[in-house]
Design an enzyme around this catalytic site. Structure first.
Site, mmCIF file in Angstrom:
data_model
loop_
_atom_site.group_PDB
_atom_site.id
_atom_site.type_symbol
_atom_site.label_atom_id
_atom_site.label_comp_id
_atom_site.label_asym_id
_atom_site.label_seq_id
_atom_site.Cartn_x
_atom_site.Cartn_y
_atom_site.Cartn_z
ATOM 1 N N SER A 62 29.007 7.872 -17.716
ATOM 2 C CA SER A 62 27.984 6.929 -17.252
ATOM 3 C C SER A 62 26.559 7.474 -17.274
ATOM 4 O O SER A 62 25.602 6.701 -17.147
ATOM 5 C CB SER A 62 28.323 6.444 -15.843
ATOM 6 O OG SER A 62 29.383 5.516 -15.876
ATOM 7 N N VAL B 219 31.565 10.072 -14.531
ATOM 8 C CA VAL B 219 32.871 10.460 -13.987
ATOM 9 C C VAL B 219 33.483 11.678 -14.669
ATOM 10 O O VAL B 219 34.522 12.169 -14.237
ATOM 11 C CB VAL B 219 33.867 9.274 -14.031
ATOM 12 C CG1 VAL B 219 33.416 8.162 -13.117
ATOM 13 C CG2 VAL B 219 34.085 8.788 -15.456
ATOM 14 N N TYR C 185 30.023 0.660 -26.214
ATOM 15 C CA TYR C 185 29.874 1.234 -24.878
ATOM 16 C C TYR C 185 30.839 2.410 -24.684
ATOM 17 O O TYR C 185 30.463 3.458 -24.149
ATOM 18 C CB TYR C 185 30.118 0.166 -23.816
ATOM 19 C CG TYR C 185 30.259 0.718 -22.423
ATOM 20 C CD1 TYR C 185 29.146 1.179 -21.717
ATOM 21 C CD2 TYR C 185 31.511 0.806 -21.812
ATOM 22 C CE1 TYR C 185 29.281 1.693 -20.447
ATOM 23 C CE2 TYR C 185 31.643 1.322 -20.537
ATOM 24 C CZ TYR C 185 30.527 1.767 -19.861
ATOM 25 O OH TYR C 185 30.667 2.290 -18.598
ATOM 26 N N TYR D 30 25.930 4.735 -7.796
ATOM 27 C CA TYR D 30 26.800 3.613 -7.427
ATOM 28 C C TYR D 30 26.596 3.199 -5.977
ATOM 29 O O TYR D 30 25.461 3.120 -5.517
ATOM 30 C CB TYR D 30 28.254 3.953 -7.754
ATOM 31 C CG TYR D 30 28.426 4.455 -9.163
ATOM 32 C CD1 TYR D 30 28.038 3.672 -10.251
ATOM 33 C CD2 TYR D 30 28.948 5.722 -9.420
ATOM 34 C CE1 TYR D 30 28.177 4.133 -11.557
ATOM 35 C CE2 TYR D 30 29.093 6.183 -10.722
ATOM 36 C CZ TYR D 30 28.703 5.393 -11.783
ATOM 37 O OH TYR D 30 28.827 5.848 -13.067
#
Length: 380
Positions: free
Chosen positions: A120, A316, A246, A298
């Site tokens: 991410s 992650v 992605y 997040y």
């Protein structure tokens, strides 16, 4: 008598007019200088000196890196991401920290050159590219910038928010962002994505193919997200193509050193501090940093802003980047994550460094006194 009164009434206007004209002309010149200055900031000419201010000494950086590494290398909290098989196999003891300054100096310790996938963290740089391509208004309308307060892969967040994709740093918004990368073919779009990442890193980057395959075979939740987005007509191109791009983007291989230089490019107003190439127009940098601050970790982004006070982004695989605008950037790598999906050791190390150097952006500029009085030994 009436004529006399009229003439007397005109006298103040005659007297005021030259002064008013001068003031107006002066303001116009000032406005022109401001516009020229802002235009100059967004050209391809590096403006590194505009951003350097009160950067800590090499000795200070080396000392605080050593202390952070020694303090947290033995921490065993958190666990590897297990929903991506390849990431579950990573050595949980890996730990690296890197600081890269806006004048091109790099300080590193531990496993700073160990290769891992961006995951991410990649969202930041594709967002920067699309922001520069579409403009800030279009990004706000088509993608959104608000925090969700929910997990990064939440489907509920899409349904609860009328903008649907929510923001570019959670999965839904990141897939939407990728869908708006311009191009006639998937390969055109991919070349822009990998090219942008490489420009930020200052070297050619490539994909970890095993990670890409592992994620492509197990990304069932993201498939649900992309179908939901498509049903709301939020995507700018084919949904399955956007999901594939992605996934490839998340699988780009980097080191903590790469991430430090990529984020130092943001700290340096969009100019890579090693190659001196302008990667992002300076006027878009604050937009990227703002979204990083409010969404980068997040559902824990608010806590991070409260405790650390730096724009940041996690992934992650265990990477975290943090930006000190105008000074330097920090990148860490450590696979074990907390419940929100953020590297446990990485957060602790960055918080420690930030506290020691006094670079919380809400505290104002770092004082020379504070840097000079930096303690030789630290601990928590």
């Amino acid at each position: 008598m009436q004529l006399r009164l009229i003439l007397l009434g005109l006298i103040p206007l005659v007297l005021i007019s030259p002064a008013w004209s001068y003031t107006k002309a002066k303001q116009e010149v000032s406005d022109l200088k401001t516009r020229n200055f802002l235009t100059q900031l967004s050209t391809d000419t590096p403006k590194t000196d505009l951003y350097k201010k009160d950067i800590p000494t090499p000795e200070t950086f080396q000392q605080v890196l050593k202390e952070a590494y020694e303090t947290f290398k033995g921490v065993n909290e958190g666990k590897n991401a297990d929903y991506i098989p390849f990431l579950a196999k990573a050595d949980p003891n890996l730990f690296g920290i890197v600081i890269a300054t806006v004048d091109g100096k790099v300080y590193e310790i531990g496993d700073s050159k160990y290769p891992f996938s961006m995951q991410s963290v990649s969202k930041v740089f594709t967002f920067a590219h699309v922001l520069q391509t579409l403009g800030s208004t279009a990004v706000e309308e088509k993608i959104g910038v608000n925090a969700t307060g929910l997990p990064f892969n939440s489907l509920i967040a899409i349904e609860l928010n009328e903008t649907r994709s929510v923001n570019p740093l959670v999965n839904a918004g990141a897939i939407t962002t990728v869908s708006f990368v311009p191009g006639n073919t998937s390969e055109d779009r991919w070349n822009q994505i990998i090219g942008t990442m490489s420009d930020f890193a200052g070297r050619p980057l490539s994909v970890q193919e095993e990670v890409y395959r592992s994620e492509s075979e197990t990304n069932l939740r993201n498939r649900g997200i992309v179908q939901l987005l498509d049903s709301y007509k939020k995507l700018g191109s084919d949904p399955l193509e956007s999901l594939d791009l992605y996934t490839r983007q998340c699988s780009i291989e980097v080191t903590a050193r790469d991430l430090a230089l990529m984020s130092a490019t943001l700290a340096n107003g969009g100019v890579n501090p090693i190659t001196s190439k302008r990667v992002l127009a300076q006027n878009y940098v604050p937009k990227v940093l703002a979204v990083m601050l409010t969404n980068g970790l997040y559902e824990d982004s608010g806590t991070w802003a409260y405790q650390v006070g730096l724009p940041a982004k996690s992934g992650v695989s265990g990477g975290i980047i943090a930006v000190v605008p105008g000074k330097f950037a920090i990148a860490t790598y450590s696979p074990p994550l907390d419940q929100a999906g953020n590297s446990f050791r990485g957060q602790k190390a960055i918080e420690y460094i930030t506290s020691k150097l006094g670079v919380n952006i809400f505290s104002g500029a770092t004082s020379r006194t504070q840097v000079a009085s930096y303690p030789k030994q630290g601990g928590q």
